[in-house]
Structures are given as structure tokens and as C-alpha cells.
Design a protein around this motif. Sequence first.
Motif, PDB file in Angstrom:
ATOM      1  N   THR A  60       1.191  -1.136   0.302  1.00  0.00           N
ATOM      2  CA  THR A  60       0.602   0.012  -0.086  1.00  0.00           C
ATOM      3  C   THR A  60       0.970   1.184  -0.115  1.00  0.00           C
ATOM      4  OG1 THR A  60      -1.291  -1.149   1.739  1.00  0.00           O
ATOM      5  CG2 THR A  60      -2.105   1.677   1.140  1.00  0.00           C
ATOM      6  N   LEU A  61       0.364   1.805  -1.079  1.00  0.00           N
ATOM      7  CA  LEU A  61       1.399   3.388  -0.986  1.00  0.00           C
ATOM      8  C   LEU A  61       0.908   4.578  -1.214  1.00  0.00           C
ATOM      9  CD1 LEU A  61       3.435   2.703  -4.190  1.00  0.00           C
ATOM     10  CD2 LEU A  61       3.826   1.888  -2.454  1.00  0.00           C
ATOM     11  N   GLU A  62       0.978   5.659  -0.048  1.00  0.00           N
ATOM     12  CA  GLU A  62       0.053   7.142  -0.285  1.00  0.00           C
ATOM     13  C   GLU A  62       1.228   7.937  -0.781  1.00  0.00           C
ATOM     14  OE1 GLU A  62      -1.831   7.484   2.046  1.00  0.00           O
ATOM     15  OE2 GLU A  62      -2.308   5.655   3.600  1.00  0.00           O
ATOM     16  N   ARG A  63       0.659   8.574  -1.358  1.00  0.00           N
ATOM     17  CA  ARG A  63       1.181   9.917  -1.961  1.00  0.00           C
ATOM     18  C   ARG A  63       0.494  11.225  -1.397  1.00  0.00           C
ATOM     19  NH1 ARG A  63       4.649   9.052  -7.526  1.00  0.00           N
ATOM     20  NH2 ARG A  63       5.476  11.433  -7.837  1.00  0.00           N
ATOM     21  N   VAL A  64       1.176  12.488  -1.381  1.00  0.00           N
ATOM     22  CA  VAL A  64       1.025  13.419  -1.661  1.00  0.00           C
ATOM     23  C   VAL A  64       1.262  14.650  -2.625  1.00  0.00           C
ATOM     24  CG1 VAL A  64       0.073  15.768  -0.543  1.00  0.00           C
ATOM     25  CG2 VAL A  64       0.023  13.255   0.919  1.00  0.00           C
ATOM     26  N   PHE A  65       1.085  14.892  -3.887  1.00  0.00           N
ATOM     27  CA  PHE A  65       1.521  15.189  -4.503  1.00  0.00           C
ATOM     28  C   PHE A  65       0.517  16.517  -5.533  1.00  0.00           C
ATOM     29  CE2 PHE A  65      -0.824  12.106  -6.860  1.00  0.00           C
ATOM     30  CZ  PHE A  65      -0.549  11.638  -8.283  1.00  0.00           C
ATOM     31  N   ASP A  66       1.138  17.465  -6.418  1.00  0.00           N
ATOM     32  CA  ASP A  66       0.309  18.034  -7.158  1.00  0.00           C
ATOM     33  C   ASP A  66       0.024  17.531  -8.414  1.00  0.00           C
ATOM     34  OD1 ASP A  66      -1.071  19.822  -8.727  1.00  0.00           O
ATOM     35  OD2 ASP A  66       0.626  21.955  -7.861  1.00  0.00           O
ATOM     36  N   PRO A  67      -0.739  16.888  -9.108  1.00  0.00           N
ATOM     37  CA  PRO A  67      -0.703  15.963 -10.447  1.00  0.00           C
ATOM     38  C   PRO A  67      -0.877  16.925 -11.511  1.00  0.00           C
ATOM     39  CG  PRO A  67      -2.922  15.576  -9.515  1.00  0.00           C
ATOM     40  CD  PRO A  67      -1.983  16.588  -8.065  1.00  0.00           C
ATOM     41  N   GLY A  68      -1.262  18.333 -11.301  1.00  0.00           N
ATOM     42  CA  GLY A  68      -1.104  19.786 -12.127  1.00  0.00           C
ATOM     43  C   GLY A  68      -2.323  20.661 -11.647  1.00  0.00           C
ATOM     44  N   ALA A  69      -3.444  20.162 -10.984  1.00  0.00           N
ATOM     45  CA  ALA A  69      -4.541  21.632 -10.840  1.00  0.00           C
ATOM     46  C   ALA A  69      -4.564  21.797  -9.015  1.00  0.00           C
ATOM     47  CB  ALA A  69      -5.601  20.535 -11.157  1.00  0.00           C
ATOM     48  N   SER A  71      -2.830  20.775  -5.045  1.00  0.00           N
ATOM     49  CA  SER A  71      -2.625  18.667  -4.340  1.00  0.00           C
ATOM     50  C   SER A  71      -4.147  17.757  -3.695  1.00  0.00           C
ATOM     51  CB  SER A  71      -2.078  19.718  -2.653  1.00  0.00           C
ATOM     52  OG  SER A  71      -1.505  18.313  -1.840  1.00  0.00           O
ATOM     53  N   LEU A  72      -3.229  16.235  -3.959  1.00  0.00           N
ATOM     54  CA  LEU A  72      -4.114  15.767  -4.144  1.00  0.00           C
ATOM     55  C   LEU A  72      -3.351  14.643  -2.842  1.00  0.00           C
ATOM     56  CD1 LEU A  72      -5.573  14.252  -7.364  1.00  0.00           C
ATOM     57  CD2 LEU A  72      -6.990  15.186  -5.137  1.00  0.00           C
ATOM     58  N   HIS A  73      -4.252  13.885  -1.484  1.00  0.00           N
ATOM     59  CA  HIS A  73      -3.354  12.945  -1.989  1.00  0.00           C
ATOM     60  C   HIS A  73      -4.365  11.795  -1.697  1.00  0.00           C
ATOM     61  CE1 HIS A  73      -3.525  10.518   2.981  1.00  0.00           C
ATOM     62  NE2 HIS A  73      -3.011   9.966   1.826  1.00  0.00           N
ATOM     63  N   ILE A  74      -3.044  10.241  -2.499  1.00  0.00           N
ATOM     64  CA  ILE A  74      -4.005   9.292  -3.269  1.00  0.00           C
ATOM     65  C   ILE A  74      -3.627   8.015  -1.565  1.00  0.00           C
ATOM     66  CG2 ILE A  74      -4.638  10.343  -5.454  1.00  0.00           C
ATOM     67  CD1 ILE A  74      -1.431   8.909  -5.947  1.00  0.00           C
ATOM     68  N   ARG A  75      -4.303   6.762  -1.768  1.00  0.00           N
ATOM     69  CA  ARG A  75      -3.369   6.132  -1.608  1.00  0.00           C
ATOM     70  C   ARG A  75      -3.810   4.699  -2.485  1.00  0.00           C
ATOM     71  NH1 ARG A  75      -6.400   4.030   4.050  1.00  0.00           N
ATOM     72  NH2 ARG A  75      -5.293   6.527   4.244  1.00  0.00           N
ATOM     73  N   VAL A  76      -2.762   4.013  -3.175  1.00  0.00           N
ATOM     74  CA  VAL A  76      -2.450   3.062  -4.354  1.00  0.00           C
ATOM     75  C   VAL A  76      -2.160   1.516  -3.241  1.00  0.00           C
ATOM     76  CG1 VAL A  76      -1.445   1.743  -5.647  1.00  0.00           C
ATOM     77  CG2 VAL A  76      -1.349   4.631  -5.508  1.00  0.00           C
ATOM     78  N   TYR A  77      -3.120   0.790  -3.620  1.00  0.00           N
ATOM     79  CA  TYR A  77      -3.232  -0.871  -3.159  1.00  0.00           C
ATOM     80  C   TYR A  77      -2.794  -1.489  -3.969  1.00  0.00           C
ATOM     81  CZ  TYR A  77      -6.622   1.424   0.410  1.00  0.00           C
ATOM     82  OH  TYR A  77      -6.964   2.705   1.169  1.00  0.00           O
ATOM     83  N   LEU A  78      -2.284  -2.791  -4.131  1.00  0.00           N
ATOM     84  CA  LEU A  78      -1.507  -3.373  -4.694  1.00  0.00           C
ATOM     85  C   LEU A  78      -2.142  -4.706  -3.993  1.00  0.00           C
ATOM     86  CD1 LEU A  78       0.884  -0.705  -4.504  1.00  0.00           C
ATOM     87  CD2 LEU A  78       1.708  -2.249  -7.371  1.00  0.00           C
ATOM     88  N   PRO A  79      -2.795  -5.702  -4.636  1.00  0.00           N
ATOM     89  CA  PRO A  79      -3.342  -6.544  -3.929  1.00  0.00           C
ATOM     90  C   PRO A  79      -2.335  -7.969  -4.499  1.00  0.00           C
ATOM     91  CG  PRO A  79      -4.297  -6.738  -5.980  1.00  0.00           C
ATOM     92  CD  PRO A  79      -4.017  -5.046  -6.086  1.00  0.00           C
ATOM     93  N   GLU A  80      -2.750  -9.095  -3.840  1.00  0.00           N
ATOM     94  CA  GLU A  80      -0.877  -9.847  -3.736  1.00  0.00           C
ATOM     95  C   GLU A  80      -1.724 -10.814  -5.694  1.00  0.00           C
ATOM     96  OE1 GLU A  80      -0.273 -14.601  -2.826  1.00  0.00           O
ATOM     97  OE2 GLU A  80      -1.538 -13.337  -1.518  1.00  0.00           O
ATOM     98  N   GLY A  81      -0.880 -10.527  -6.455  1.00  0.00           N
ATOM     99  CA  GLY A  81      -0.855 -11.314  -7.795  1.00  0.00           C
ATOM    100  C   GLY A  81      -1.207 -10.604  -8.910  1.00  0.00           C
ATOM    101  N   ALA A  82      -1.298  -9.108  -8.841  1.00  0.00           N
ATOM    102  CA  ALA A  82      -0.989  -8.033  -9.717  1.00  0.00           C
ATOM    103  C   ALA A  82      -0.293  -8.381 -10.457  1.00  0.00           C
ATOM    104  CB  ALA A  82      -1.804  -7.108  -9.399  1.00  0.00           C
ATOM    105  N   SER A  83      -1.229  -8.338 -11.566  1.00  0.00           N
ATOM    106  CA  SER A  83       0.333  -7.637 -13.215  1.00  0.00           C
ATOM    107  C   SER A  83       1.270  -6.676 -13.009  1.00  0.00           C
ATOM    108  CB  SER A  83       0.177  -7.888 -14.145  1.00  0.00           C
ATOM    109  OG  SER A  83      -1.207  -7.089 -14.548  1.00  0.00           O
ATOM    110  N   VAL A 121      -6.408   2.824  -6.586  1.00  0.00           N
ATOM    111  CA  VAL A 121      -6.095   4.266  -6.191  1.00  0.00           C
ATOM    112  C   VAL A 121      -7.215   4.928  -5.683  1.00  0.00           C
ATOM    113  CG1 VAL A 121      -5.818   6.035  -7.171  1.00  0.00           C
ATOM    114  CG2 VAL A 121      -4.636   4.345  -9.051  1.00  0.00           C
ATOM    115  N   GLY A 122      -7.239   5.616  -4.676  1.00  0.00           N
ATOM    116  CA  GLY A 122      -8.238   5.571  -3.818  1.00  0.00           C
ATOM    117  C   GLY A 122      -8.057   7.372  -3.763  1.00  0.00           C
ATOM    118  N   VAL A 123      -9.216   8.267  -3.505  1.00  0.00           N
ATOM    119  CA  VAL A 123      -8.422   9.933  -3.648  1.00  0.00           C
ATOM    120  C   VAL A 123      -9.347  10.633  -2.705  1.00  0.00           C
ATOM    121  CG1 VAL A 123      -8.588  11.575  -5.728  1.00  0.00           C
ATOM    122  CG2 VAL A 123      -8.627   9.124  -6.308  1.00  0.00           C
TER     123      VAL A 123
END
Length: 322
Positions: A60-69, A71-83, A121-123
Motif C-alpha cells: 500500500t502506497l501513500e502519496r501527497v502530490f500535485d498532479p497538475g491542478a 494537491s491530492l492525497h492518494i492511496r494505492v492498493y496493490l493486491p497479491e498476484g496483480a500484474s 487508487v483511492g483519492v
Amino acid sequence: MAAAGAERVIDPEIRFFLDEMKARWAAHPSLASLDYPGQRAVCEAVRSRWTQGGPAMTRTLERVFDPGAGSLHIRVYLPEGASQPAPALVYLHGGGFTLFSIDTHDRLMREYAAAGGFVVVGVDYPLSPEHKYPVALDRIEALMLWLRDHGGELGVDGSRLAMGGDSAGANLSFATALRLRDRGEGGLVRAILSNYGYFSNIISDEAERDFGGPTSNLDREEALAYFANYLTDMASECADPLVCPLRADMAGMPPVFLVIPECDLLTEQSVAMAASLRAAGVETGEKLYAGATHSFLEAMSVAAVAREAIADGAEFVREKLA
């Protein structure tokens, strides 16, 4: 439409969920007595019961960044077996543009990731009324464009992106896809998962009579208050199809699957959206979940109907991103 008035029967497991929620709300001050940060804190506490447990993620990754418009906080969930890189569902939580977060929806997003074998990707988009339309929409759109070009940094395949959300989150998913379509980026969103979407400020007397009122978990007064928070001028801005997607021309939109609870104030809006999509030639699937209410997906730990709907939504996204 769903069964009306006294004929409707709420699923017993969903009734247990609603009663538990009511008991937890009773332990806190009324939301009307609190400012918005205070309301959000209570919502987090009340809903913490339903975020516990569920599948573990490989990462699980957490990131706070500005994608262009902004700041956003996102959380990225990577499950077992995902390509790697993996297709991804960008998920936008509900809460009337005003409440909730990626924490209140943490388990739901993990369940989708595990069931579908894709990244979620949770926003944590900016909430109203502090941030009025179109601030959240601007930042979500910028995120989608950033994921297209830079998703690999997060283990995401930027060519295989779906969007989804519940209630206000479904509204924002449609609005983002519509805006991208109109800007020549229509192929970016490959599918939309719509969970009890909130698509219009028009809520019928029939819906309020049958599914609203003081004993429901969403009534017309509350729903319209959320739109008032979201907008600067509700009377004029509700004519904007990016605010009320039921007003939009749906031609050229990606495939959509609508999760529709039987006993919900907003059921009529999902039914109308399905009809609008089909009239525009959009690949459309929908399913009515008997005895379910607004927010029923959060009852996944206690209600079979919620688990069924999550499995259906995950399968739809998985197929469209394959």
C-alpha cells in the motif's frame, strides 16, 4: 423502481448494519452542532467499525502530490498476484462532496483490489464547502492525466484505467469521464463502476416518501444540502451536466455498471442514468440489489448482499481492463 412504501423490506443483515450505525451515531454530538471538521471526525469514528478486517494487500502506497491542478492525497492498493504494471480502478469515496475519506472507504477499496486482481487508487479529493465546484473535479481530472503518463511510478498501467465511486463519488466519476471525453481524451477511462450514484438535484416526492424521511440513512433535505455545500450558486450550476450528469449527453462514454440498491432515495437516479446511457448507445449493465439501502456496500463484513455487489463490481472492472 423498487418496492414502494410499506411493501419494501430491508435485508435483515442491512438492517443490523443500519441499527449499529444508529447506535454509534447516538454516542456523539449531532452533526448539526459541529463544524465541518468536527462532523468529519465523527463520521470517521462511526464508520471505523466497518473498515476493520478484510484482505491484506501486497503493498500500500501513500502519496501527497500535485498532479497538475492542486494537491491530492492518494492511496494505492496493490493486491497479491496483480500484474506489473497493473490495470487500476480510480475510486472516489462518497459523502455528499462534504464528508468521508479514503479511511472510511479503506476496506471497500481493499475488497475491490483483492476480488478483481487490479490496483485501486483511492483519492482524498478536496471536500466542500471549503472547496467548491469545480476544485475537486479539476484535481481528479489532472490525476487521471497524470496516471496515463506516469502511472508506472506507482505500478499502474496508464493505458488500463477505470473510474468508480459511490454516491457523490459516482457523480465525480461521470463528470471526470465527460470532461475528458469533451477534451478529446475519451479513451482514457475504460469503464465506470457506479455505486448508488448521486446524479441530480431533482429528487421526486415518491422517492422521498418511500425511501427518505427521518428514519432513513439519506433523505432529500440532507441530499440537497450536500449539493448546496458543493456549489456556489445551486440554482444556476445544477444546469451544468458536470454537476448533474443526468443532464449530460452520454454518447461516447465508456461501459458502465450501475450498482442499484432497492431501498434508496437515489434509486430512481440510477434507473434514469441506465436509460440515458442505453439511449446514447453506451454499453450498460445494472443490477438491483434486493433489500439494500444507500451505503450498503460498507456492510460487507455482515451482509451477503454487500459482498455480492462488490464481487459483481470487481468482475465488471476486471473484464473491462483485461
